[in-house]
Design a protein around this motif. Structure first.
Motif, PDB file in Angstrom:
ATOM      1  N   ALA A 188     -41.484 -54.833  41.359  1.00  0.00           N
ATOM      2  CA  ALA A 188     -42.206 -53.748  42.043  1.00  0.00           C
ATOM      3  C   ALA A 188     -41.367 -53.182  43.185  1.00  0.00           C
ATOM      4  CB  ALA A 188     -43.541 -54.266  42.574  1.00  0.00           C
ATOM      5  N   GLY A 189     -40.735 -54.059  43.957  1.00  0.00           N
ATOM      6  CA  GLY A 189     -39.885 -53.604  45.049  1.00  0.00           C
ATOM      7  C   GLY A 189     -38.661 -52.862  44.553  1.00  0.00           C
ATOM      8  N   HIS A 190     -38.103 -53.318  43.463  1.00  0.00           N
ATOM      9  CA  HIS A 190     -36.906 -52.694  42.893  1.00  0.00           C
ATOM     10  C   HIS A 190     -37.212 -51.313  42.334  1.00  0.00           C
ATOM     11  CE1 HIS A 190     -33.631 -51.969  39.992  1.00  0.00           C
ATOM     12  NE2 HIS A 190     -32.909 -52.823  40.697  1.00  0.00           N
ATOM     13  N   GLU A 191     -38.377 -51.171  41.714  1.00  0.00           N
ATOM     14  CA  GLU A 191     -38.750 -49.922  41.035  1.00  0.00           C
ATOM     15  C   GLU A 191     -39.626 -49.017  41.894  1.00  0.00           C
ATOM     16  OE1 GLU A 191     -37.801 -49.032  37.587  1.00  0.00           O
ATOM     17  OE2 GLU A 191     -36.325 -50.460  38.360  1.00  0.00           O
ATOM     18  N   PHE A 192     -39.996 -49.489  43.091  1.00  0.00           N
ATOM     19  CA  PHE A 192     -40.850 -48.710  44.002  1.00  0.00           C
ATOM     20  C   PHE A 192     -42.189 -48.367  43.370  1.00  0.00           C
ATOM     21  CE2 PHE A 192     -36.404 -47.760  45.079  1.00  0.00           C
ATOM     22  CZ  PHE A 192     -36.372 -48.249  46.392  1.00  0.00           C
ATOM     23  N   VAL A 193     -42.801 -49.368  42.730  1.00  0.00           N
ATOM     24  CA  VAL A 193     -44.122 -49.204  42.141  1.00  0.00           C
ATOM     25  C   VAL A 193     -44.983 -50.392  42.572  1.00  0.00           C
ATOM     26  CG1 VAL A 193     -43.297 -47.899  40.147  1.00  0.00           C
ATOM     27  CG2 VAL A 193     -43.436 -50.403  40.021  1.00  0.00           C
ATOM     28  N   SER A 194     -46.256 -50.363  42.251  1.00  0.00           N
ATOM     29  CA  SER A 194     -47.146 -51.461  42.607  1.00  0.00           C
ATOM     30  C   SER A 194     -46.996 -52.616  41.620  1.00  0.00           C
ATOM     31  CB  SER A 194     -48.593 -50.987  42.617  1.00  0.00           C
ATOM     32  OG  SER A 194     -49.019 -50.695  41.297  1.00  0.00           O
ATOM     33  N   GLU A 195     -47.430 -53.815  42.052  1.00  0.00           N
ATOM     34  CA  GLU A 195     -47.394 -54.968  41.157  1.00  0.00           C
ATOM     35  C   GLU A 195     -48.318 -54.741  39.965  1.00  0.00           C
ATOM     36  OE1 GLU A 195     -47.306 -59.047  42.554  1.00  0.00           O
ATOM     37  OE2 GLU A 195     -47.030 -58.324  44.604  1.00  0.00           O
ATOM     38  N   ALA A 196     -49.433 -54.049  40.197  1.00  0.00           N
ATOM     39  CA  ALA A 196     -50.355 -53.761  39.101  1.00  0.00           C
ATOM     40  C   ALA A 196     -49.674 -52.918  38.021  1.00  0.00           C
ATOM     41  CB  ALA A 196     -51.592 -53.036  39.629  1.00  0.00           C
ATOM     42  N   THR A 197     -48.849 -51.964  38.467  1.00  0.00           N
ATOM     43  CA  THR A 197     -48.117 -51.127  37.515  1.00  0.00           C
ATOM     44  C   THR A 197     -47.120 -51.959  36.723  1.00  0.00           C
ATOM     45  OG1 THR A 197     -48.338 -49.159  38.907  1.00  0.00           O
ATOM     46  CG2 THR A 197     -46.559 -49.149  37.284  1.00  0.00           C
ATOM     47  N   VAL A 198     -46.451 -52.882  37.419  1.00  0.00           N
ATOM     48  CA  VAL A 198     -45.490 -53.763  36.749  1.00  0.00           C
ATOM     49  C   VAL A 198     -46.209 -54.601  35.695  1.00  0.00           C
ATOM     50  CG1 VAL A 198     -43.911 -55.708  37.021  1.00  0.00           C
ATOM     51  CG2 VAL A 198     -43.926 -53.868  38.713  1.00  0.00           C
ATOM     52  N   LYS A 199     -47.352 -55.166  36.041  1.00  0.00           N
ATOM     53  CA  LYS A 199     -48.111 -55.985  35.099  1.00  0.00           C
ATOM     54  C   LYS A 199     -48.494 -55.178  33.859  1.00  0.00           C
ATOM     55  CE  LYS A 199     -50.118 -59.127  38.536  1.00  0.00           C
ATOM     56  NZ  LYS A 199     -51.366 -59.591  39.191  1.00  0.00           N
ATOM     57  N   THR A 200     -48.864 -53.919  34.078  1.00  0.00           N
ATOM     58  CA  THR A 200     -49.226 -53.059  32.947  1.00  0.00           C
ATOM     59  C   THR A 200     -48.030 -52.837  32.029  1.00  0.00           C
ATOM     60  OG1 THR A 200     -50.925 -51.904  34.226  1.00  0.00           O
ATOM     61  CG2 THR A 200     -50.065 -50.775  32.281  1.00  0.00           C
ATOM     62  N   HIS A 201     -46.872 -52.555  32.634  1.00  0.00           N
ATOM     63  CA  HIS A 201     -45.658 -52.348  31.833  1.00  0.00           C
ATOM     64  C   HIS A 201     -45.271 -53.619  31.080  1.00  0.00           C
ATOM     65  CE1 HIS A 201     -44.714 -48.281  32.900  1.00  0.00           C
ATOM     66  NE2 HIS A 201     -44.608 -48.531  34.198  1.00  0.00           N
ATOM     67  N   ILE A 202     -45.337 -54.763  31.756  1.00  0.00           N
ATOM     68  CA  ILE A 202     -44.982 -56.031  31.111  1.00  0.00           C
ATOM     69  C   ILE A 202     -45.900 -56.287  29.928  1.00  0.00           C
ATOM     70  CG2 ILE A 202     -44.995 -58.540  31.380  1.00  0.00           C
ATOM     71  CD1 ILE A 202     -42.588 -57.389  32.661  1.00  0.00           C
ATOM     72  N   SER A 203     -47.187 -56.036  30.110  1.00  0.00           N
ATOM     73  CA  SER A 203     -48.150 -56.242  29.028  1.00  0.00           C
ATOM     74  C   SER A 203     -47.823 -55.362  27.825  1.00  0.00           C
ATOM     75  CB  SER A 203     -49.560 -55.933  29.540  1.00  0.00           C
ATOM     76  OG  SER A 203     -50.508 -56.070  28.503  1.00  0.00           O
ATOM     77  N   ARG A 204     -47.461 -54.108  28.082  1.00  0.00           N
ATOM     78  CA  ARG A 204     -47.117 -53.194  26.987  1.00  0.00           C
ATOM     79  C   ARG A 204     -45.833 -53.626  26.285  1.00  0.00           C
ATOM     80  NH1 ARG A 204     -48.316 -47.558  30.316  1.00  0.00           N
ATOM     81  NH2 ARG A 204     -50.599 -47.616  30.155  1.00  0.00           N
ATOM     82  N   VAL A 205     -44.870 -54.090  27.058  1.00  0.00           N
ATOM     83  CA  VAL A 205     -43.604 -54.553  26.488  1.00  0.00           C
ATOM     84  C   VAL A 205     -43.846 -55.753  25.576  1.00  0.00           C
ATOM     85  CG1 VAL A 205     -41.411 -55.674  27.006  1.00  0.00           C
ATOM     86  CG2 VAL A 205     -42.121 -53.665  28.316  1.00  0.00           C
ATOM     87  N   LEU A 206     -44.628 -56.711  26.054  1.00  0.00           N
ATOM     88  CA  LEU A 206     -44.914 -57.898  25.256  1.00  0.00           C
ATOM     89  C   LEU A 206     -45.629 -57.524  23.963  1.00  0.00           C
ATOM     90  CD1 LEU A 206     -46.110 -60.384  28.040  1.00  0.00           C
ATOM     91  CD2 LEU A 206     -43.878 -60.305  26.920  1.00  0.00           C
ATOM     92  N   THR A 207     -46.564 -56.592  24.054  1.00  0.00           N
ATOM     93  CA  THR A 207     -47.310 -56.162  22.869  1.00  0.00           C
ATOM     94  C   THR A 207     -46.398 -55.485  21.849  1.00  0.00           C
ATOM     95  OG1 THR A 207     -49.358 -55.882  24.134  1.00  0.00           O
ATOM     96  CG2 THR A 207     -49.198 -54.706  22.030  1.00  0.00           C
TER      97      THR A 207
END
Length: 234
Positions: A188-207
């Motif tokens: 989140a710090g690296h990409e300047f986004v929220s942790e919630a956004t990161v979790k959403t992206h990770i979930s989509r990647v895993l799927t």
């Protein structure tokens, strides 16, 4: 005058142990039973007995030795994960003597949620149990570095799976950072986004990649030579 007693945790984490060393099992059982938020539900001395134990006791977390008679921990882990998949199933935490070896790698591919060293500090083992129960993976110290080295030393050229092309440029960026071992907060710090956004992206990647969790993501990335790949193109 009234007195009150400390309230016990509403729901304790149910832990099962599968290991062929009786003395080790006794020590781990005593450790778990000393914790108010953990419940020791049973033990087994080999993988086959471990599968039966899981069926009977329905634990939340299974501590699984890798090398055992009758049935090894890798086979047992695979069967437990497959059998319990539709019901959520327990998280399997592999116990190993080495930081990272082929057996541990196979156990992770079989569905384990991580692994810890058998000689780890009791506090670390307890923290690992709570961590995998919460849905986060655990690697023993230095394991990620050993994992990277193992795949970097392979002579054969890895191939890029077709599913990787389905990731968006942002998802590939998140994938790469997660594969390097960064936490959600660090990404989140690296990409300047929220942790919630990161979790959403990770979930989509895993799927999209058909992966169960971040442990599999790390293994997948290094098996296929995807770490550091240009996010804009596969």
């Amino acid at each position: 005058m009234t007195t009150t007693t400390p309230a016990e945790p509403a729901e304790r984490i149910r832990v099962a142990l599968v290991d062929d060393q009786a003395l080790f099992r006794t020590g781990v059982r005593m450790l778990i039973e000393s914790q108010p938020d953990l419940q020791f539900v049973g033990e087994a001395g080999d993988g086959a007995a471990g599968i039966d134990l899981v069926r009977r006791t329905r634990p939340d977390v299974v501590l699984m030795d890798v090398r055992m008679p009758v049935m090894d921990g890798i086979t047992a882990t695979s069967r437990i994960v497959d059998e319990q998949a539709d019901e959520g199933g327990p998280s399997v935490l592999v116990l190993t003597t080495f930081d990272f070896d082929e057996a541990a790698a196979k156990a992770i591919r079989a569905g384990a949620s991580g692994f810890v060293l058998k000689d780890a500090d009791p506090e670390f083992l307890l923290a690992a149990i709570r961590t995998v129960n919460a849905g986060t993976t655990v690697f023993a110290a230095a394991a990620t570095r050993d994992l990277l080295r193992r795949f970097e030393d392979r002579a054969d050229a890895p191939t890029v799976p077709p599913a990787f092309a389905d990731l968006t440029p942002r998802e590939r960026e998140i994938f790469d950072l997660a594969a390097k071992g960064l936490s959600n907060a660090e990404i989140a710090g690296h990409e300047f986004v929220s942790e919630a956004t990161v979790k959403t992206h990770i979930s989509r990647v895993l799927t999209k990649l058909g992966l169960r969790d971040r442990v599999r993501l790390v293994v997948f990335a290094h098996e296929h030579g995807l770490v550091g790949r240009d996010a804009a193109g596969a």
